[in-house]
Motif scaffolding. Structure first.
Motif, mmCIF file in Angstrom:
data_model
loop_
_atom_site.group_PDB
_atom_site.id
_atom_site.type_symbol
_atom_site.label_atom_id
_atom_site.label_comp_id
_atom_site.label_asym_id
_atom_site.label_seq_id
_atom_site.Cartn_x
_atom_site.Cartn_y
_atom_site.Cartn_z
ATOM 1 N N CYS A 10 0.844 -1.194 0.000
ATOM 2 C CA CYS A 10 0.000 0.000 0.000
ATOM 3 C C CYS A 10 0.882 1.248 0.000
ATOM 4 N N GLY A 12 -0.510 4.268 0.165
ATOM 5 C CA GLY A 12 -1.361 5.364 0.639
ATOM 6 C C GLY A 12 -0.607 6.294 1.566
ATOM 7 N N CYS A 13 0.480 5.807 2.138
ATOM 8 C CA CYS A 13 1.433 6.675 2.829
ATOM 9 C C CYS A 13 2.769 5.947 2.778
ATOM 10 N N LEU A 15 4.403 4.183 4.766
ATOM 11 C CA LEU A 15 4.631 2.961 5.542
ATOM 12 C C LEU A 15 4.659 1.707 4.677
ATOM 13 N N GLN A 16 3.823 1.679 3.644
ATOM 14 C CA GLN A 16 3.832 0.580 2.678
ATOM 15 C C GLN A 16 3.496 -0.776 3.299
ATOM 16 N N GLY A 17 2.330 -0.819 3.937
ATOM 17 C CA GLY A 17 1.849 -2.074 4.512
ATOM 18 C C GLY A 17 1.452 -3.069 3.428
ATOM 19 N N ILE A 44 -5.254 -2.704 7.591
ATOM 20 C CA ILE A 44 -5.090 -1.512 6.754
ATOM 21 C C ILE A 44 -6.118 -0.463 7.162
ATOM 22 N N CYS A 45 -5.805 0.774 6.848
ATOM 23 C CA CYS A 45 -6.680 1.867 7.271
ATOM 24 C C CYS A 45 -7.711 2.174 6.186
ATOM 25 N N ARG A 47 -7.997 4.754 4.379
ATOM 26 C CA ARG A 47 -7.419 5.368 3.177
ATOM 27 C C ARG A 47 -6.991 4.285 2.188
ATOM 28 N N SER A 48 -6.385 3.256 2.717
ATOM 29 C CA SER A 48 -5.934 2.171 1.854
ATOM 30 C C SER A 48 -7.127 1.511 1.164
ATOM 31 N N ALA A 177 -0.537 5.021 11.012
ATOM 32 C CA ALA A 177 -1.692 4.244 11.471
ATOM 33 C C ALA A 177 -1.440 2.745 11.499
ATOM 34 N N CYS A 178 -0.841 2.200 10.431
ATOM 35 C CA CYS A 178 -0.812 0.736 10.402
ATOM 36 C C CYS A 178 0.357 0.134 11.168
HETATM 37 S S1 SF4 Z 1 -1.307 3.575 7.203
HETATM 38 FE FE1 SF4 Z 1 -2.970 3.176 5.743
HETATM 39 S S2 SF4 Z 1 -2.367 4.261 3.882
HETATM 40 FE FE2 SF4 Z 1 -0.503 4.036 5.136
HETATM 41 S S3 SF4 Z 1 0.470 2.135 4.386
HETATM 42 FE FE3 SF4 Z 1 -0.821 1.630 6.165
HETATM 43 S S4 SF4 Z 1 -2.745 1.001 5.265
HETATM 44 FE FE4 SF4 Z 1 -1.666 2.134 3.675
#
Ligand code: SF4
Length: 748
Positions: A10, A12-13, A15-17, A44-45, A47-48, A177-178
């Motif tokens: 991901c 979306g930020c 962190l790349q979960g 995942i949040c 946003r993802s 977040a994640c």
């Molecule tokens: S915090 Fe949300 S947007 Fe950022 S990598 Fe994790 S899941 Fe994706």
């Protein structure tokens, strides 16, 4: 019905979960966290999850566009990628011939799957040193300072057996977040937390054993106050300091200037809290200081804040130990950073023309070269993290466009970024983007944005579901880890990964031998050393079968034996030690030891201004579900956060006649904007927190409306002149500033 589950990273930020994507008949129908992924462990949040909406949104850019008529007039001609690349390449070639390669500059945003690194490669091979990016005030700048002080960046996570974690200038409940569950878990397992934040943040509420509410912009003073306590009380690791600290005696003298009583006056933190928290940090072993973005946004004190934090980690014996702050060097199994960008191809004479090279030397080529000289032999003959450094000084790009000084910038590439909203001093950037002396402006984007509206060419680029993803730490070279994600679907319409913009221009401008045919092949080359070892044939095979590669942790690398010399490896610095006294800062003409300087716009430094603008303004805090200037089009996310909000203490609001949810004007000496008041006692009565990143994609696109870009955009309020910037790095000043606030009777 054909159903397939694929695995992505991901973006979306940053962190790349890990994400599992369900694809039915070629359409993405579900995203969920990948169980067991080392970053996010299956969560995942929101946003993802909303990236499905992002992928199929009716407002996504699908075809290359060429502006016809006046810039910003909103008249576009749809053209092919080939025509657009031909025309842009031809114009760049002409600019290079007439004005020099340095007359083409670039800007960029966060490194989240976009090709900042390929943009840097294109620019190096083209011959321009003028890459500007937001890393100058977010994350990259502190990694770069870390590299100057101890030869690599420090890790940014809490791991067992950490006894005390310091969350300094960040609010991971919102911004990380994640990975936040790891902090909650640490708390449950007995880690004690010190949270340093002017605001009683969500993180402070969840985790803080000690909450230090400091006056915004005084972090350097607090760090020096802690050092004073730790050194005066003998709480440091004497053995480490003797063997691995360079310049301790000078440091000792310097911190005498910061006794707790003086630091209490500067920071507004009670003296006993400063002393107790310093003791708690220094006597809990191991302990960790987590990076927070606000440390990078404080203008003139940025280098001192990070330098002082580096020293705290080192002299307390917490550096490069598990549970403390591990050094995160690059991946030994990857081609990354300097190699990937062909940095050595930028000629010396062009490096010296870099905007800011004479004024912000640590961030620019002079500082980078000093770091690289020792980093290259130390880190696998390749050096350290790149992709963003050496950057040019971002505000100087606009100055060069507007004034022709020190030379005229004629061409601009903006890569997946919206500087008109995301960079400081929006109105000056607007003037620059409209300036006819800027002969060509090219934007690579997913959406039409205020910045893209003022471009001459707009290239439609993919989101992370449409291209193969490589973990940023791997290809930039600041983590000994390899991780990849699969392309989930083929790019829709004529969207392409932005790689093909830089490669396409490169091929047309004589750079053919430096580019692969496809992005997949680039990633194959990036992890070639690892693929050989694993007997795999491609990065996508790795993404499908293995996903990530993390070698066993090696503690105290500096004490391991260098096979070439038979001696301990030491640190990748010019002295081989942690430079408490920085020889690089000294060589570049800056203060080699950290210090505190009152920022230019505070009640103390400018009492006259503070009579007119009595509140301390903070901005730049991350908030979910948005990410910087993104996602205002995504309906599910906008429902969660429909309006920009400014946080005000209820007592302050009462005195000002402001009620919950009222639209208010926030004004600095540079301009004014409107946001909705959110009353909260979490914020100090003399402080105001303004959200950043706001524009309104649902509004009129054409200039001068530009999606109401100046109405609620925090960067109408922020400065970018040199008086506010950190001398070594040029980091700009989002915090602290002075403002006033008053009600808007009727919002128009
Ligand atoms: S915090 Fe949300 S947007 Fe950022 S990598 Fe994790 S899941 Fe994706």
């Amino acid at each position: 019905m054909a159903t397939e589950v694929k695995r992505a990273l991901c973006f979306g930020c940053w962190l790349q979960g890990g994400v599992q994507a369900t694809v039915q008949d070629g359409k993405v129908v579900k995203l969920k966290g990948e169980p067991g992924h080392p970053v996010n462990r299956g969560w995942i949040c929101e946003r993802s999850k909303a990236f499905i909406e992002h992928l199929y949104h009716e407002d996504r850019l699908n075809y290359p566009l060429k502006s016809v008529g006046e810039r910003g007039g909103g008249k576009w001609e749809r053209i092919s990628w080939e025509q657009a690349l031909d025309e842009v390449a031809k114009k760049f070639e002409q600019i290079k011939k007439e004005y020099g390669a340095e007359a083409v500059a670039s800007t960029g945003g966060t490194g989240r799957g976009f090709s900042q690194i390929f943009k840097a490669r294109f620019m190096n091979l083209f011959g321009s040193p003028n890459n500007a990016n937001a890393g100058q005030w977010c994350s990259v700048v502190s990694r770069h300072i870390d590299a100057a002080i101890y030869g690599a960046g420090a890790s940014r996570s809490v791991r067992p057996p950490c006894k005390c974690a310091v969350i300094w200038g960040g609010n991971p409940a919102e911004s990380l977040a994640c990975t936040y569950s790891k902090l909650l878990e640490a708390k449950d397992n007995g880690t004690r937390f010190i949270v340093i934040d002017p605001k009683y943040s969500e993180t402070a509420a969840d985790l803080a054993d000690e909450w230090l509410q400091l006056r915004p912009g005084t972090d350097a003073a607090l760090a020096l106050g802690w050092l004073n306590v730790i050194i005066e009380e003998g709480l440091y690791d004497n053995d480490f300091v003797e063997r691995w600290g360079y310049g301790f005696d000078d440091l000792k003298e310097r911190v005498k200037q910061y006794p707790p009583e003086r630091v209490a006056e500067i920071t507004w933190i009670p003296e006993e809290k400063i002393v107790q928290s310093a003791r708690l940090y220094a006597t809990s072993k191991p302990a960790s200081i987590i990076w927070g973005v606000k440390s990078d946004m404080q203008g003139i004190n940025v280098t001192s804040i990070t330098h002082a934090k580096c020293i705290l980690r080192a002299i307390t014996g917490n550096l490069d130990v598990i549970g403390g702050d591990m050094l995160s060097g690059p991946s030994e199994k990857a081609n990354y950073g300097p190699v990937f960008e062909y940095m050595d191809m930028l000629p010396q004479q062009q490096r010296s023309k870099q905007l800011g090279a004479d004024s912000h030397k640590l961030w620019c080529w002079p500082g980078y070269e000093l770091i690289h000289k020792v980093a290259e032999p130390y880190w696998y003959g390749k050096g350290l993290s790149s992709g963003f450094v050496p950057g040019c000084h971002e505000p100087d790009v606009w100055t060069a466009i507007l004034t022709g000084k020190p030379y005229q910038v004629k061409g601009l590439i903006t890569g997946a970024c919206n500087p008109l909203v995301a960079y400081p001093n929006s109105k000056r950037i607007y003037k620059a983007l409209k300036n006819p002396d800027l002969e060509i402006s090219v934007v690579a984007e997913q959406w039409m944005t205020p910045t893209a509206m003022l471009a001459d060419y707009v290239f439609p680029i993919t989101n992370w579901l449409e291209h193969p993803q490589m973990y940023t730490q791997t290809f930039q070279g600041h983590g000994n880890v390899v991780s990849l994600g699969e392309r989930i679907v083929e790019p829709l319409y004529e969207r392409r990964p932005d790689y093909y913009l830089y490669q396409g221009l490169g091929l047309r401008l004589g750079q053919g031998k430096y580019w692969h045919d496809t992005l997949d092949e680039e990633w194959d080359w990036c992890i070639e050393p690892l693929l050989g070892e694993l007997k795999m044939h491609s990065a996508q095979e790795f993404a499908k079968k293995k996903r990530w590669w993390i070698p066993p942790t090696v503690e105290k690398r500096y004490e391991t034996t260098d096979p070439k010399t038979g001696k301990p490896k030491g640190f990748a610095t010019h002295t081989g030690k942690v430079e408490l006294y920085s020889t690089i800062l000294e060589k570049l003409g800056y203060n080699p030891l950290p210090f505190y300087e009152e920022p230019p716009e505070t009640p103390l430094s400018d009492p006259k201004l503070s009579r007119r603008y009595p509140f301390i303004l903070m901005t730049g805090s991350r908030f979910r579900p948005m990410h910087h200037s993104e996602h205002r089009q995504i309906r599910s996310l906008r429902q969660l956060y429909p309006y920009p909000t400014v946080e005000i203490n209820p007592d302050t609001a009462r005195k000002l006649g402001i009620g919950e949810g009222n639209w208010v004007v926030i004004e600095t000496k540079r301009g004014k904007i409107k946001q909705k008041a959110k009353l909260t006692s979490k914020i100090h009565p003399r402080m105001i927190e303004v959200q950043h990143g706001w524009w309104f994609p649902e509004e009129i696109a054409e200039d001068p409306i530009l999606y109401r870009v100046f109405e609620s955009n925090a960067n109408v309020l922020t400065p970018d002149d040199d008086r506010y910037c950190d001398p070594p790095t040029g980091a700009v000043n989002f915090v602290p500033l002075l403002c006033r606030v008053y009600p808007v009777k009727k919002y128009t």
